[in-house]
Design a protein around this motif. Structure first.
Motif, short mmCIF file in Angstrom:
data_model
loop_
_atom_site.label_atom_id
_atom_site.label_comp_id
_atom_site.label_asym_id
_atom_site.label_seq_id
_atom_site.Cartn_x
_atom_site.Cartn_y
_atom_site.Cartn_z
N MET A 1 54.40 -23.57 61.08
CA MET A 1 53.90 -23.04 62.36
C MET A 1 55.00 -23.09 63.43
O MET A 1 55.15 -22.17 64.23
N THR A 2 55.79 -24.15 63.42
CA THR A 2 56.88 -24.28 64.38
C THR A 2 57.89 -23.15 64.17
O THR A 2 58.39 -22.56 65.13
N GLU A 3 58.15 -22.81 62.92
CA GLU A 3 59.10 -21.74 62.65
C GLU A 3 58.56 -20.37 63.09
O GLU A 3 59.30 -19.51 63.53
N LEU A 4 57.24 -20.21 62.99
CA LEU A 4 56.65 -18.89 63.25
C LEU A 4 56.32 -18.63 64.72
O LEU A 4 56.31 -17.47 65.16
N ALA A 5 56.03 -19.68 65.48
CA ALA A 5 55.34 -19.54 66.77
C ALA A 5 55.99 -18.52 67.72
O ALA A 5 55.34 -17.58 68.18
N ASP A 6 57.27 -18.70 68.04
CA ASP A 6 57.90 -17.83 69.04
C ASP A 6 57.87 -16.36 68.61
O ASP A 6 57.57 -15.47 69.40
N ALA A 7 58.18 -16.13 67.33
CA ALA A 7 58.23 -14.74 66.84
C ALA A 7 56.85 -14.09 66.87
O ALA A 7 56.72 -12.89 67.12
N VAL A 8 55.81 -14.88 66.61
CA VAL A 8 54.44 -14.33 66.62
C VAL A 8 54.07 -13.90 68.04
O VAL A 8 53.56 -12.80 68.27
N VAL A 9 54.35 -14.76 69.00
CA VAL A 9 54.04 -14.44 70.39
C VAL A 9 54.83 -13.22 70.83
O VAL A 9 54.29 -12.30 71.47
N GLU A 10 56.08 -13.16 70.44
CA GLU A 10 56.94 -12.03 70.81
C GLU A 10 56.40 -10.71 70.27
O GLU A 10 56.51 -9.67 70.91
N ARG A 11 55.78 -10.75 69.09
CA ARG A 11 55.27 -9.51 68.49
C ARG A 11 53.90 -9.13 69.05
O ARG A 11 53.31 -8.14 68.66
N GLY A 12 53.34 -9.98 69.92
CA GLY A 12 52.06 -9.64 70.54
C GLY A 12 50.86 -10.03 69.70
O GLY A 12 49.75 -9.50 69.90
N TRP A 13 51.05 -10.95 68.74
CA TRP A 13 49.95 -11.35 67.86
C TRP A 13 49.43 -12.74 68.25
O TRP A 13 49.98 -13.39 69.14
N ASN A 14 48.41 -13.16 67.55
CA ASN A 14 47.81 -14.49 67.76
C ASN A 14 48.28 -15.45 66.67
O ASN A 14 48.59 -15.02 65.55
N LEU A 15 48.25 -16.73 67.01
CA LEU A 15 48.69 -17.76 66.07
C LEU A 15 47.54 -18.74 65.84
O LEU A 15 46.87 -19.15 66.80
N MET B 1 48.83 -17.18 60.31
CA MET B 1 48.50 -18.56 59.96
C MET B 1 49.58 -19.12 59.03
O MET B 1 49.93 -18.45 58.04
N PRO B 2 50.12 -20.30 59.33
CA PRO B 2 51.16 -20.86 58.45
C PRO B 2 50.58 -21.26 57.10
O PRO B 2 49.44 -21.73 57.02
N ILE B 3 51.38 -21.09 56.06
CA ILE B 3 51.00 -21.60 54.74
C ILE B 3 51.12 -23.12 54.79
O ILE B 3 51.89 -23.66 55.61
N CYS C 1 51.50 -16.76 56.36
CA CYS C 1 52.95 -16.51 56.35
C CYS C 1 53.71 -17.82 56.16
O CYS C 1 53.26 -18.88 56.58
N ARG C 2 54.90 -17.67 55.54
CA ARG C 2 55.75 -18.84 55.33
C ARG C 2 56.83 -18.92 56.38
O ARG C 2 57.23 -20.00 56.80
N ASN C 3 57.36 -17.76 56.78
CA ASN C 3 58.51 -17.75 57.69
C ASN C 3 58.56 -16.41 58.42
O ASN C 3 57.73 -15.52 58.17
N THR C 4 59.55 -16.25 59.30
CA THR C 4 59.60 -15.04 60.14
C THR C 4 59.85 -13.78 59.31
O THR C 4 59.49 -12.69 59.73
N ARG C 5 60.44 -13.91 58.12
CA ARG C 5 60.66 -12.72 57.29
C ARG C 5 59.33 -12.10 56.85
O ARG C 5 59.20 -10.89 56.72
N ASP C 6 58.34 -12.95 56.65
CA ASP C 6 57.02 -12.42 56.25
C ASP C 6 56.41 -11.56 57.36
O ASP C 6 55.55 -10.71 57.10
N LEU C 7 56.83 -11.79 58.60
CA LEU C 7 56.23 -11.04 59.71
C LEU C 7 56.58 -9.55 59.64
O LEU C 7 55.80 -8.70 60.11
N ASP C 8 57.73 -9.22 59.04
CA ASP C 8 58.08 -7.79 58.89
C ASP C 8 57.08 -7.10 57.94
O ASP C 8 56.69 -5.96 58.16
#
Ligand code: SF4
Length: 235
Positions: free
Chosen positions: A206-220, A193-195, A169-176
């Motif tokens: 990774m810094t941009e993704l971390a909080d949102a990944v944890v919030e969604r219940g996934w692993n980083l 995994m960050p690109i 993923c590049r950013n939180t939009r990719d998480l959708d």
């Protein structure tokens, strides 16, 4: 039958996902059925310069026909508990992998196969206890959905005990987009995994993704090899 090998190297560490940091040896097979624009191993399949780098690699230099006995002997020599089989897309050669995997398991090795999730795993690989690190590609790969998402393969890999699903993923939009696939195919053990081709890039994404990944219940997971060695090839 021979395997089409790109490179064999070790001992090193697994740089991504559930076994991050584990000492291992790598078997990288040649060829891939996708052509992701940001692929970090274009030398396994890009003979025309289709990827972001625009470099046309030479299959005569990159691909080597090797017997199972040969590959087995080289891998065992590294004396690691874990063998990672990657690519390219290794399941494109999965029938030819069966004797190698069987022999490695017989020597007490743990096997992880990294796949783009477009091939259902062969039952003999599943029975051998292989763990599948499945990395389905999102739309930013540039591959069409029809090529990168093969429903029957994803459903079948998701039914194999111990499969994990890792998304670049590049950013939180990719998480959708990840969430849609997770829900559509009932995927468990999701890793984000960050690109990034450099340590700075990986850390930034990774810094941009971390909080949102944890919030969604996934692993980083980071890309440890990139943090340590940037984009350098192992051999
Ligand atoms: S599936 Fe993997 S090896 Fe194949 S083009 Fe995409 S990133 Fe590269």
């Amino acid at each position: 039958m021979d395997l089409v090998v790109n490179e064999i190297f070790g001992p090193t560490v697994q740089g991504e996902g559930r076994s991050l940091g584990r000492r291992c040896a790598f078997l990288r097979l040649g060829g891939c059925n996708l052509s992701c624009s940001w692929c970090d191993t274009p030398y396994t399949w890009d003979w025309t310069g289709a990827g972001d780098s625009g470099v046309a690699h030479d299959p005569r230099k990159e691909l080597h026909r090797r017997s199972v006995e040969d590959v087995l002997a080289e891998l065992v020599e590294f004396d690691t508990d874990l063998i990672v089989i990657s690519g390219g897309e290794p399941l494109g050669q999965q029938e030819r992998l069966i004797p190698l995997v069987t022999a490695l398991v017989g020597r007490g090795k743990e096997i992880e196969i990294e796949t783009n999730g477009t091939h259902a795993a062969h039952p003999e690989l599943v029975a051998a206890g292989v763990r599948f690190n499945v990395s389905p590609k999102l739309s930013h790969s540039g591959d069409t959905r029809k090529r990168r998402i093969v429903p029957a393969a994803l459903t079948s890999l998701s039914a194999v005990s111990g499969s994990t699903f890792k998304f670049v993923c590049r950013n939180t939009r990719d998480l959708d987009e990840v969430a849609e696939l997770v829900s559509e195919f009932g995927l468990r053990s999701v890793w984000i995994m960050p690109i990034g081709r450099t340590a700075d890039d990986v850390t930034k994404h990774m810094t941009e993704l971390a909080d949102a990944v944890v919030e969604r219940g996934w692993n980083l997971t980071t890309r440890l090899h990139t943090l340590l060695w940037d984009d350098k090839r192992a051999v």
